[in-house]
Enzyme design. Structure first.
Site, PDB file in Angstrom:
ATOM      1  N   GLY A  10      -7.295 -27.707  62.149  1.00 58.87           N
ATOM      2  CA  GLY A  10      -7.346 -26.802  63.311  1.00 58.87           C
ATOM      3  C   GLY A  10      -7.962 -25.457  62.967  1.00 58.87           C
ATOM      4  N   ILE A  12      -6.836 -22.113  62.599  1.00 63.31           N
ATOM      5  CA  ILE A  12      -6.349 -21.230  61.527  1.00 63.31           C
ATOM      6  C   ILE A  12      -6.241 -22.006  60.209  1.00 63.31           C
ATOM      7  CG2 ILE A  12      -4.494 -19.654  60.827  1.00 63.31           C
ATOM      8  CD1 ILE A  12      -3.842 -19.384  63.881  1.00 63.31           C
ATOM      9  N   PHE A  80       0.906 -25.618  59.840  1.00 59.93           N
ATOM     10  CA  PHE A  80       0.171 -25.112  61.007  1.00 59.93           C
ATOM     11  C   PHE A  80       0.316 -26.050  62.207  1.00 59.93           C
ATOM     12  CE2 PHE A  80      -2.207 -23.692  57.264  1.00 59.93           C
ATOM     13  CZ  PHE A  80      -2.383 -22.342  57.520  1.00 59.93           C
ATOM     14  N   SER A 124       4.638 -16.729  65.343  1.00 63.77           N
ATOM     15  CA  SER A 124       3.751 -16.091  66.309  1.00 63.77           C
ATOM     16  C   SER A 124       4.390 -14.822  66.853  1.00 63.77           C
ATOM     17  CB  SER A 124       3.529 -17.082  67.455  1.00 63.77           C
ATOM     18  OG  SER A 124       2.957 -16.427  68.563  1.00 63.77           O
ATOM     19  N   TYR A 148       6.736 -23.016  74.740  1.00 66.28           N
ATOM     20  CA  TYR A 148       6.031 -22.823  73.470  1.00 66.28           C
ATOM     21  C   TYR A 148       6.761 -21.781  72.622  1.00 66.28           C
ATOM     22  CZ  TYR A 148       2.650 -20.906  70.176  1.00 66.28           C
ATOM     23  OH  TYR A 148       2.051 -20.435  69.027  1.00 66.28           O
ATOM     24  N   LYS A 152       8.865 -21.919  68.796  1.00 67.17           N
ATOM     25  CA  LYS A 152       8.691 -21.053  67.617  1.00 67.17           C
ATOM     26  C   LYS A 152      10.027 -20.440  67.213  1.00 67.17           C
ATOM     27  CE  LYS A 152       4.311 -21.496  66.763  1.00 67.17           C
ATOM     28  NZ  LYS A 152       3.957 -22.447  65.702  1.00 67.17           N
ATOM     29  N   ASN A 198      -7.446 -18.826  76.226  1.00 65.11           N
ATOM     30  CA  ASN A 198      -7.381 -17.532  75.533  1.00 65.11           C
ATOM     31  C   ASN A 198      -8.631 -16.706  75.777  1.00 65.11           C
ATOM     32  OD1 ASN A 198      -5.843 -19.568  73.238  1.00 65.11           O
ATOM     33  ND2 ASN A 198      -4.760 -17.833  74.104  1.00 65.11           N
ATOM     34  N   GLY A 290       4.123 -14.011  82.807  1.00 65.60           N
ATOM     35  CA  GLY A 290       4.644 -14.052  81.436  1.00 65.60           C
ATOM     36  C   GLY A 290       3.876 -13.209  80.446  1.00 65.60           C
TER      37      GLY A 290
HETATM   38  P1  NAD Z   1      -5.042 -25.606  66.479  1.00 61.71           P
HETATM   39  O1  NAD Z   1      -4.659 -26.386  67.674  1.00 61.71           O
HETATM   40  O2  NAD Z   1      -6.474 -25.289  66.276  1.00 61.71           O
HETATM   41  O3  NAD Z   1      -4.493 -26.312  65.159  1.00 61.71           O
HETATM   42  C1  NAD Z   1      -3.299 -27.052  65.134  1.00 61.71           C
HETATM   43  C2  NAD Z   1      -3.624 -28.394  64.496  1.00 61.71           C
HETATM   44  O4  NAD Z   1      -2.429 -29.193  64.461  1.00 61.71           O
HETATM   45  C3  NAD Z   1      -4.665 -29.195  65.264  1.00 61.71           C
HETATM   46  O5  NAD Z   1      -5.705 -29.553  64.373  1.00 61.71           O
HETATM   47  C4  NAD Z   1      -3.907 -30.432  65.772  1.00 61.71           C
HETATM   48  O6  NAD Z   1      -4.741 -31.567  65.811  1.00 61.71           O
HETATM   49  C5  NAD Z   1      -2.789 -30.530  64.763  1.00 61.71           C
HETATM   50  N1  NAD Z   1      -1.560 -31.186  65.238  1.00 61.71           N
HETATM   51  C6  NAD Z   1      -0.841 -30.911  66.353  1.00 61.71           C
HETATM   52  N2  NAD Z   1       0.233 -31.708  66.432  1.00 61.71           N
HETATM   53  C7  NAD Z   1       0.196 -32.518  65.337  1.00 61.71           C
HETATM   54  C8  NAD Z   1       1.020 -33.555  64.859  1.00 61.71           C
HETATM   55  N3  NAD Z   1       2.106 -33.979  65.528  1.00 61.71           N
HETATM   56  N4  NAD Z   1       0.685 -34.166  63.699  1.00 61.71           N
HETATM   57  C9  NAD Z   1      -0.415 -33.788  63.021  1.00 61.71           C
HETATM   58  N5  NAD Z   1      -1.239 -32.812  63.422  1.00 61.71           N
HETATM   59  C10 NAD Z   1      -0.931 -32.178  64.571  1.00 61.71           C
HETATM   60  O7  NAD Z   1      -4.167 -24.255  66.510  1.00 61.71           O
HETATM   61  P2  NAD Z   1      -4.276 -22.954  65.617  1.00 61.71           P
HETATM   62  O8  NAD Z   1      -4.757 -21.847  66.484  1.00 61.71           O
HETATM   63  O9  NAD Z   1      -4.986 -23.256  64.350  1.00 61.71           O
HETATM   64  O10 NAD Z   1      -2.734 -22.694  65.359  1.00 61.71           O
HETATM   65  C11 NAD Z   1      -2.096 -23.096  64.156  1.00 61.71           C
HETATM   66  C12 NAD Z   1      -0.637 -22.680  64.216  1.00 61.71           C
HETATM   67  O11 NAD Z   1      -0.567 -21.261  64.414  1.00 61.71           O
HETATM   68  C13 NAD Z   1       0.125 -23.306  65.381  1.00 61.71           C
HETATM   69  O12 NAD Z   1       1.429 -23.607  64.937  1.00 61.71           O
HETATM   70  C14 NAD Z   1       0.173 -22.201  66.421  1.00 61.71           C
HETATM   71  O13 NAD Z   1       1.289 -22.294  67.250  1.00 61.71           O
HETATM   72  C15 NAD Z   1       0.253 -20.961  65.533  1.00 61.71           C
HETATM   73  N6  NAD Z   1      -0.253 -19.743  66.188  1.00 61.71           N
HETATM   74  C16 NAD Z   1      -1.509 -19.723  66.737  1.00 61.71           C
HETATM   75  C17 NAD Z   1      -1.962 -18.586  67.393  1.00 61.71           C
HETATM   76  C18 NAD Z   1      -3.317 -18.552  68.049  1.00 61.71           C
HETATM   77  O14 NAD Z   1      -3.522 -17.715  68.940  1.00 61.71           O
HETATM   78  N7  NAD Z   1      -4.268 -19.386  67.648  1.00 61.71           N
HETATM   79  C19 NAD Z   1      -1.148 -17.441  67.454  1.00 61.71           C
HETATM   80  C20 NAD Z   1       0.102 -17.475  66.863  1.00 61.71           C
HETATM   81  C21 NAD Z   1       0.551 -18.644  66.221  1.00 61.71           C
HETATM   82  N1  UFG Z   2      -6.849 -12.724  79.390  1.00 62.39           N
HETATM   83  C1  UFG Z   2      -7.657 -12.491  80.475  1.00 62.39           C
HETATM   84  N2  UFG Z   2      -8.444 -13.508  80.902  1.00 62.39           N
HETATM   85  C2  UFG Z   2      -8.489 -14.732  80.306  1.00 62.39           C
HETATM   86  C3  UFG Z   2      -7.652 -14.949  79.184  1.00 62.39           C
HETATM   87  C4  UFG Z   2      -6.838 -13.927  78.766  1.00 62.39           C
HETATM   88  O1  UFG Z   2      -7.650 -11.408  81.048  1.00 62.39           O
HETATM   89  O2  UFG Z   2      -9.220 -15.615  80.767  1.00 62.39           O
HETATM   90  C5  UFG Z   2      -6.003 -11.623  78.909  1.00 62.39           C
HETATM   91  C6  UFG Z   2      -4.528 -11.981  78.924  1.00 62.39           C
HETATM   92  O3  UFG Z   2      -3.971 -11.696  80.167  1.00 62.39           O
HETATM   93  C7  UFG Z   2      -3.997 -11.100  77.791  1.00 62.39           C
HETATM   94  C8  UFG Z   2      -5.167 -11.012  76.814  1.00 62.39           C
HETATM   95  O4  UFG Z   2      -6.333 -11.370  77.559  1.00 62.39           O
HETATM   96  O5  UFG Z   2      -3.725  -9.822  78.269  1.00 62.39           O
HETATM   97  C9  UFG Z   2      -5.029 -11.958  75.638  1.00 62.39           C
HETATM   98  O6  UFG Z   2      -4.734 -13.263  76.140  1.00 62.39           O
HETATM   99  P1  UFG Z   2      -4.753 -14.562  75.214  1.00 62.39           P
HETATM  100  O7  UFG Z   2      -4.438 -15.729  76.092  1.00 62.39           O
HETATM  101  O8  UFG Z   2      -6.003 -14.605  74.422  1.00 62.39           O
HETATM  102  O9  UFG Z   2      -3.576 -14.269  74.172  1.00 62.39           O
HETATM  103  P2  UFG Z   2      -2.027 -14.022  74.407  1.00 62.39           P
HETATM  104  O10 UFG Z   2      -1.708 -12.682  73.827  1.00 62.39           O
HETATM  105  O11 UFG Z   2      -1.616 -14.262  75.782  1.00 62.39           O
HETATM  106  O12 UFG Z   2      -1.378 -15.183  73.538  1.00 62.39           O
HETATM  107  C10 UFG Z   2      -1.891 -15.607  72.261  1.00 62.39           C
HETATM  108  C11 UFG Z   2      -1.597 -17.084  72.085  1.00 62.39           C
HETATM  109  C12 UFG Z   2      -0.116 -17.300  71.980  1.00 62.39           C
HETATM  110  C13 UFG Z   2       0.427 -16.452  70.888  1.00 62.39           C
HETATM  111  C14 UFG Z   2       0.094 -14.998  71.135  1.00 62.39           C
HETATM  112  C15 UFG Z   2       0.587 -14.118  70.036  1.00 62.39           C
HETATM  113  O13 UFG Z   2      -2.094 -17.820  73.181  1.00 62.39           O
HETATM  114  O14 UFG Z   2       0.127 -18.633  71.672  1.00 62.39           O
HETATM  115  O15 UFG Z   2      -1.316 -14.846  71.250  1.00 62.39           O
HETATM  116  O16 UFG Z   2       0.134 -14.550  68.826  1.00 62.39           O
HETATM  117  F1  UFG Z   2       1.750 -16.609  70.826  1.00 62.39           F
END
Ligand code: NAD
Ligand code: UFG
Length: 330
Positions: A10, A12, A80, A124, A148, A152, A198, A290
């Protein structure tokens, strides 16, 4: 060390795998590719010139996971894997509770059986809910606003309990703020399936002409320009935070990984336009349910204890995201 990354294909995970290989570690990726593709594993190999051991495996399948731990001598796990779309979690809570919680239970039991007790967990900033005091520190109150977020919080609590019962575990919870950007090579980056939820992935699709305009969710917050503020962090900085956390793993620790600086939605749009020369048409839409008006990190604990700080700024994040987007178009 040999590190197993669940969800390592994925967004990260793939950047962290790249950084681990650059730092001399070996990498085993376990991913069911539900939200990623084998291309990112090939990308990690292309960037680093090194081999990745890859298992296409769902970690809900505990016996498959046990076999991997039997065949590989794993020193530490970075967990992850998980589903992460807030809106989808509201529509399909069972999917989220099942995938995110059962998979973590399976992983922990398998690690215990294999006597591997070093774990870095992807938490997160969502665990801070609607923060009342800013910036948020690791001691700020915790709450969840959606399924979600609950997953966490529950996973964090499970890990605290496991550590309290057996101090032989070393567990680090990393609370990511808003990861954006891509590897400088443009070979790996964030490429969500379908219409992005996002902000940055949405901006990329608009800039690439695949979506007409961005909706800005709310311009009546109590912020200088009325739009919501977040702490955007370059994914390469985030990846480096994992290496520092691994080097210092011991006991139970929690760190915010953010820059400590917030940017509004309009500031992000303006910065992206300035750095790339691409225009982002947008329209103001109602607030998204939210959403916190403002959240940004106090990252000093990671600075002091991990010797880590984010080095890249918002312009780097815009440049690298766009570079990656251009590579996937061409
Ligand atoms: P991502 O979806 O790109 O990566 C997650 C990976 O996990 C994917 O490749 C998916 O195929 C794999 N996966 C999901 N369920 C699985 C399962 N049951 N078995 C095996 N593989 C599985 O997401 P990401 O952005 O890389 O996020 C990684 C972690 O960081 C997640 O736990 C997410 O909640 C957390 N996180 C992400 C963000 C963000 O904004 N990207 C912010 C805070 C926390
Ligand atoms: N936003 C817009 N338009 C869009 C998408 C987002 O205006 O089309 C705004 C949102 O309202 C927010 C900001 O842009 O104010 C950032 O939004 P994101 O959806 O990119 O990110 P969030 O902060 O809502 O949430 C993300 C992840 C969550 C994670 C959180 C903190 O989606 O899973 O960051 O790490 F938990």
């Amino acid at each position: 060390m040999k590190i197993l990354l669940t969800g390592g294909a994925g967004y990260i995970g793939s950047h962290t795998a790249t950084e681990l290989l650059r730092s001399g570690h070996r990498v085993v990726i376990v991913d069911n590719l539900s939200n990623s593709s084998i291309d990112s594993v090939r990308g990690i190999e292309q960037i680093t010139g090194q081999k990745v051991i890859f298992y296409e495996c769902d970690i809900l399948d505990m016996s498959a996971l046990s076999n991997i731990f039997r065949d590989q001598k794993i020193d530490a796990v970075m967990h992850f894997a998980g589903l992460k779309a807030v809106g989808e979690s509201v529509a399909s809570p069972l999917l989220y509770y099942r995938n995110n919680l059962i998979s973590t239970l399976n992983l922990l039991k398998t690690m215990q059986d294999a006597d591997c007790r070093n774990l870095i967990f992807s938490s997160s900033a969502t665990v801070y809910g609607m923060p009342e005091t800013l910036p948020v520190t690791e001691d700020s109150p915790l709450s969840a606003l959606n399924p979600y977020g609950y997953t966490k919080l529950v996973q964090e609590n499970m890990l605290r309990d496991i550590w309290a019962a057996d101090n032989g575990w070393n567990i680090t919870l990393l609370r990511y703020f808003n990861p954006v950007g891509a590897d400088e090579s443009g070979i790996i980056g964030e490429n969500p399936r379908g219409i992005p939820n996002n902000l940055f992935p949405f901006i990329m699709r608009v800039a690439a002409g695949q979506l007409e305009q961005l909706g800005v969710f709310g311009d009546d917050y109590g912020t200088p320009d009325g739009t919501a503020i977040r702490d955007y962090i370059h994914v390469a900085d985030l990846a480096k935070g994992h290496i520092k956390a691994l080097e210092r793993i011991g006991g139970l620790s929690i760190y915010n990984l953010g820059t400590g600086r917030g940017y509004s939605v309009l500031e992000c749009i303006r910065m992206f336009e300035k750095v790339t020369g691409q225009k982002i048409p947008f329209a103001i839409k109602p607030r998204r349910a939210g959403d916190a008006p403002i959240i940004y990190a106090n990252p000093s604990k990671a600075v002091t204890e991990l010797d880590w700080r984010a080095e890249k700024d918002l312009s780097d994040m815009c440049r690298d995201s766009w570079n990656f987007q251009n590579k996937i178009i061409s």
